[in-house]
Design a protein around this motif. Structure first.
Motif, PDB file in Angstrom:
ATOM      1  N   ASN A  54      -9.211 -17.992   4.671  1.00 42.99           N
ATOM      2  CA  ASN A  54      -8.131 -18.564   3.872  1.00 42.99           C
ATOM      3  C   ASN A  54      -7.044 -19.088   4.819  1.00 42.99           C
ATOM      4  O   ASN A  54      -6.191 -18.342   5.274  1.00 42.99           O
ATOM      5  CB  ASN A  54      -7.557 -17.510   2.919  1.00 42.99           C
ATOM      6  CG  ASN A  54      -6.533 -18.088   1.980  1.00 42.99           C
ATOM      7  OD1 ASN A  54      -6.227 -19.272   2.019  1.00 42.99           O
ATOM      8  ND2 ASN A  54      -6.001 -17.237   1.124  1.00 42.99           N
ATOM      9  N   PHE A  55      -7.093 -20.399   5.121  1.00 41.61           N
ATOM     10  CA  PHE A  55      -6.170 -21.003   6.072  1.00 41.61           C
ATOM     11  C   PHE A  55      -4.981 -21.673   5.393  1.00 41.61           C
ATOM     12  O   PHE A  55      -4.323 -22.520   5.986  1.00 41.61           O
ATOM     13  CB  PHE A  55      -6.907 -22.023   6.946  1.00 41.61           C
ATOM     14  CG  PHE A  55      -7.976 -21.406   7.786  1.00 41.61           C
ATOM     15  CD1 PHE A  55      -7.651 -20.642   8.888  1.00 41.61           C
ATOM     16  CD2 PHE A  55      -9.311 -21.568   7.468  1.00 41.61           C
ATOM     17  CE1 PHE A  55      -8.631 -20.059   9.669  1.00 41.61           C
ATOM     18  CE2 PHE A  55     -10.303 -21.001   8.230  1.00 41.61           C
ATOM     19  CZ  PHE A  55      -9.961 -20.232   9.333  1.00 41.61           C
ATOM     20  N   ALA A  56      -4.676 -21.286   4.158  1.00 43.09           N
ATOM     21  CA  ALA A  56      -3.505 -21.842   3.467  1.00 43.09           C
ATOM     22  C   ALA A  56      -2.249 -21.433   4.234  1.00 43.09           C
ATOM     23  O   ALA A  56      -2.122 -20.280   4.655  1.00 43.09           O
ATOM     24  CB  ALA A  56      -3.450 -21.317   2.040  1.00 43.09           C
ATOM     25  N   PRO A  57      -1.326 -22.374   4.457  1.00 42.09           N
ATOM     26  CA  PRO A  57      -0.124 -22.057   5.244  1.00 42.09           C
ATOM     27  C   PRO A  57       0.702 -20.893   4.684  1.00 42.09           C
ATOM     28  O   PRO A  57       1.319 -20.149   5.450  1.00 42.09           O
ATOM     29  CB  PRO A  57       0.677 -23.355   5.217  1.00 42.09           C
ATOM     30  CG  PRO A  57      -0.338 -24.416   4.995  1.00 42.09           C
ATOM     31  CD  PRO A  57      -1.390 -23.800   4.130  1.00 42.09           C
ATOM     32  N   ASP A  58       0.700 -20.692   3.365  1.00 39.64           N
ATOM     33  CA  ASP A  58       1.458 -19.575   2.811  1.00 39.64           C
ATOM     34  C   ASP A  58       0.743 -18.231   3.007  1.00 39.64           C
ATOM     35  O   ASP A  58       1.338 -17.177   2.780  1.00 39.64           O
ATOM     36  CB  ASP A  58       1.761 -19.806   1.328  1.00 39.64           C
ATOM     37  CG  ASP A  58       0.501 -19.964   0.493  1.00 39.64           C
ATOM     38  OD1 ASP A  58      -0.508 -20.453   1.031  1.00 39.64           O
ATOM     39  OD2 ASP A  58       0.534 -19.597  -0.705  1.00 39.64           O
ATOM     40  N   ASN A  59      -0.514 -18.264   3.445  1.00 43.28           N
ATOM     41  CA  ASN A  59      -1.269 -17.043   3.724  1.00 43.28           C
ATOM     42  C   ASN A  59      -1.158 -16.638   5.199  1.00 43.28           C
ATOM     43  O   ASN A  59      -1.570 -15.559   5.570  1.00 43.28           O
ATOM     44  CB  ASN A  59      -2.750 -17.236   3.346  1.00 43.28           C
ATOM     45  CG  ASN A  59      -3.542 -15.970   3.478  1.00 43.28           C
ATOM     46  OD1 ASN A  59      -3.100 -14.903   3.067  1.00 43.28           O
ATOM     47  ND2 ASN A  59      -4.709 -16.068   4.074  1.00 43.28           N
ATOM     48  N   LEU A  60      -0.588 -17.509   6.026  1.00 40.23           N
ATOM     49  CA  LEU A  60      -0.476 -17.243   7.455  1.00 40.23           C
ATOM     50  C   LEU A  60       0.951 -16.844   7.796  1.00 40.23           C
ATOM     51  O   LEU A  60       1.908 -17.445   7.319  1.00 40.23           O
ATOM     52  CB  LEU A  60      -0.869 -18.484   8.263  1.00 40.23           C
ATOM     53  CG  LEU A  60      -2.276 -19.025   8.023  1.00 40.23           C
ATOM     54  CD1 LEU A  60      -2.478 -20.313   8.794  1.00 40.23           C
ATOM     55  CD2 LEU A  60      -3.328 -18.010   8.397  1.00 40.23           C
ATOM     56  N   MET A  61       1.090 -15.825   8.648  1.00 40.47           N
ATOM     57  CA  MET A  61       2.419 -15.360   9.053  1.00 40.47           C
ATOM     58  C   MET A  61       2.384 -14.979  10.518  1.00 40.47           C
ATOM     59  O   MET A  61       1.420 -14.384  10.991  1.00 40.47           O
ATOM     60  CB  MET A  61       2.836 -14.162   8.214  1.00 40.47           C
ATOM     61  CG  MET A  61       4.230 -13.704   8.443  1.00 40.47           C
ATOM     62  SD  MET A  61       4.640 -12.452   7.228  1.00 40.47           S
ATOM     63  CE  MET A  61       6.402 -12.419   7.426  1.00 40.47           C
ATOM     64  N   THR A  62       3.446 -15.333  11.258  1.00 46.39           N
ATOM     65  CA  THR A  62       3.503 -14.974  12.673  1.00 46.39           C
ATOM     66  C   THR A  62       4.227 -13.646  12.839  1.00 46.39           C
ATOM     67  O   THR A  62       5.214 -13.369  12.161  1.00 46.39           O
ATOM     68  CB  THR A  62       4.245 -16.038  13.503  1.00 46.39           C
ATOM     69  OG1 THR A  62       5.536 -16.216  12.963  1.00 46.39           O
ATOM     70  CG2 THR A  62       3.495 -17.327  13.521  1.00 46.39           C
ATOM     71  N   ILE A  63       3.696 -12.863  13.755  1.00 48.17           N
ATOM     72  CA  ILE A  63       4.318 -11.594  14.120  1.00 48.17           C
ATOM     73  C   ILE A  63       4.140 -11.410  15.620  1.00 48.17           C
ATOM     74  O   ILE A  63       3.312 -12.077  16.252  1.00 48.17           O
ATOM     75  CB  ILE A  63       3.689 -10.398  13.361  1.00 48.17           C
ATOM     76  CG1 ILE A  63       2.186 -10.338  13.597  1.00 48.17           C
ATOM     77  CG2 ILE A  63       4.005 -10.431  11.900  1.00 48.17           C
ATOM     78  CD1 ILE A  63       1.534  -9.077  13.072  1.00 48.17           C
TER      79      ILE A  63
END
Length: 147
Positions: free
Chosen positions: A96-105
């Motif tokens: 799932n590469f949707a931008p709202d599913n990706l988060m940087t930490i």
């Protein structure tokens, strides 16, 4: 006393094959790689490949591959990530590469998330809460260390 290292070259000594031309035998010349010939498994720039571990990579240049989720995040946010940052799938689905599913930490936060098992597969809201808990733990550790 016997001489040691009889097979070694000494300074100024000329090798036995100096000036000789190597002539490979058989069909080896016609089966060698030719200039400009690409290997059968060569992949073009922009190729997207899925590895055994479930992560997807994209080829950016010759001998340069990048994680696809990292590439998507950088393109969407128009920012370059630091090496100390990583991109996390909030719902745990590596496809799932949707931008709202990706988060940087940060990698420190990721270590806490993995150790405390704060990532919840299937629920991005609970994963966001787990990330906030990890950030809070990291901040309290810094505060305790500085005092």
């Amino acid at each position: 006393m016997t001489q040691r290292n009889k097979g070694c070259f000494k300074k100024g000594m000329t090798p036995w094959n100096k000036g000789k031309h190597y002539d490979p035998g058989g069909r080896s010349v016609e089966t060698q790689f030719k200039k400009g010939l690409k290997p059968p498994k060569y992949q073009e720039i922009g190729t997207i490949v899925k590895h055994k571990d479930g992560y997807t990579y994209i080829k950016l240049a010759e001998h340069k591959w990048q994680l696809y989720q990292r590439y998507i995040w950088e393109k969407y946010h128009h920012k370059k990530l630091k090496r100390s940052q990583t991109v996390l799938f909030l719902d745990g689905n590596r496809n799932n590469f949707a931008p709202d599913n990706l988060m940087t930490i940060s990698r420190k936060e990721l270590a806490i998330i993995n150790h405390e098992k704060l990532l919840t597969k299937g629920s991005s809201d609970l994963s966001r809460t787990g990330i906030l808990i990890a950030k809070l733990k990291l901040k309290t550790r810094r505060r305790i260390k500085n005092d």
